[in-house]
Design an enzyme around this catalytic site. Structure first.
Site, PDB file in Angstrom:
ATOM      1  N   TRP A  11       0.869  -1.327   0.014  1.00  0.00           N
ATOM      2  CA  TRP A  11       0.408   0.162   0.078  1.00  0.00           C
ATOM      3  C   TRP A  11       0.880   1.226  -0.024  1.00  0.00           C
ATOM      4  CZ3 TRP A  11      -3.840  -2.782   4.931  1.00  0.00           C
ATOM      5  CH2 TRP A  11      -4.339  -2.806   3.606  1.00  0.00           C
ATOM      6  N   LYS A  12       2.133   1.771  -0.388  1.00  0.00           N
ATOM      7  CA  LYS A  12       3.430   2.513   0.021  1.00  0.00           C
ATOM      8  C   LYS A  12       2.718   3.292   1.041  1.00  0.00           C
ATOM      9  CE  LYS A  12       4.324   0.715  -4.690  1.00  0.00           C
ATOM     10  NZ  LYS A  12       5.146   1.431  -5.971  1.00  0.00           N
ATOM     11  N   HIS A  89      13.209  -2.586  -1.860  1.00  0.00           N
ATOM     12  CA  HIS A  89      12.107  -2.026  -2.365  1.00  0.00           C
ATOM     13  C   HIS A  89      12.834  -0.864  -3.020  1.00  0.00           C
ATOM     14  CE1 HIS A  89       9.123  -0.001  -4.484  1.00  0.00           C
ATOM     15  NE2 HIS A  89       8.143  -1.460  -4.558  1.00  0.00           N
ATOM     16  N   GLU A 155      11.456  -7.514  -9.609  1.00  0.00           N
ATOM     17  CA  GLU A 155      10.325  -5.808  -9.667  1.00  0.00           C
ATOM     18  C   GLU A 155      11.430  -5.280 -11.101  1.00  0.00           C
ATOM     19  OE1 GLU A 155       7.176  -5.438  -7.205  1.00  0.00           O
ATOM     20  OE2 GLU A 155       8.824  -3.728  -6.155  1.00  0.00           O
ATOM     21  N   GLY A 223      -0.222  -0.352  -7.039  1.00  0.00           N
ATOM     22  CA  GLY A 223      -1.521   0.070  -7.589  1.00  0.00           C
ATOM     23  C   GLY A 223      -2.923  -0.139  -7.406  1.00  0.00           C
TER      24      GLY A 223
END
Ligand code: PEP
Length: 247
Positions: A11-12, A89, A155, A223
């Site tokens: 959810w950052k 990340h 990623e 997102g």
């Protein structure tokens, strides 16, 4: 033997999506796939107290205590009730100067206290243009304790957050190629059990194709994880695909 798919919601710096903590929400893990949420530090407590969410922290400090203003130690995260921690990340690497070696320290600290690390690796667009994507992830992996039980999230930095309209999107074939390469670099006895997640604009429209690839064992989703409907559709797709057989 098989690998359980893992669908992770990053959810950052956003609050939990509407209804996420209510029972029956798509963020609850109810069998397969395993579903894990990564809220802000401020929302960790509510998510853990819900009693039904599997919760991870978006980052953590390897040192157990000391003069690190604003940081939270990995040990405290474990004591607080987290089950997972994201390490390295790309937004932490870029915005906070986290190096490969520092990420490896986080992973070691997480393993020491029994918090499961999800380590993010991946190349930038510049690396890919120079055909350095493989050497980049190879180095990122080389400093990690891969003989341990860790989860990797591949990623490609250029595909995160919708990608860049000037760059081609990562295809399922691109992703599978890199996942298979990453698996080949793991110690032989860890190649079967280690989960390798894909992250980079996963959404309901591309999730089935991505998650059907032989070496893609789940998704780290930014997102689309903020929209319960979209996230629920991805979880449903993972549920339909079931377990991933170890070859
Ligand atoms: C991420 O931040 O880990 C991520 C994959 O984000 P998004 O799904 O928005 O590309």
């Amino acid at each position: 033997m098989s690998r359980r798919l893992l669908i992770a919601a990053n959810w950052k710096m956003n609050p939990p999506p509407q209804g996420a903590l209510q029972s029956g929400s798509p963020y609850f893990s109810s069998g397969d796939p395993e579903v894990v949420v990564f809220p802000t530090f401020i929302d960790l407590q509510n998510c853990i107290r819900s009693g039904q969410l599997i919760v991870g922290a978006q980052c953590g400090r390897p040192e157990q205590n000391g003069a690190f203003t604003g940081d939270v130690s990995i040990k405290l995260l474990k004591e607080f009730g987290c089950s997972y921690v994201l390490c390295g990340h790309s937004e932490r690497r870029e915005n906070h100067g986290e190096t490969d070696e520092y990420v490896a320290e986080q992973v070691a600290a997480a393993l020491e206290v029994g918090l499961h690390p999800i380590v993010c690796i991946g190349e930038t667009w510049d690396d890919r243009k120079k055909k350095k994507e493989k050497s980049k992830v190879k180095y990122q992996l080389s400093v990690l304790p891969l003989e341990s039980d860790v989860t990797i999230a591949y990623e490609p930095v250029w595909a995160i957050s919708g990608g860049d309209p000037d760059k081609p999107a990562a295809t399922a074939e691109d992703a599978q190629q890199m996942h298979s390469f990453i698996r080949s670099l793991l110690p032989k006895d860890r190649q079967g059990p280690t989960r390798i997640l894909y992250g980079g604009s996963m959404k309901p429209e591309n999730a089935r194709e991505l998650l059907s690839q032989e070496d893609i064992d789940g998704g780290l989703i930014g997102g689309a994880s903020l929209d319960p409907k979209k996230f629920g559709e991805i979880v449903k797709i993972a549920e339909e695909l079931g377990l991933k057989q170890q070859l």
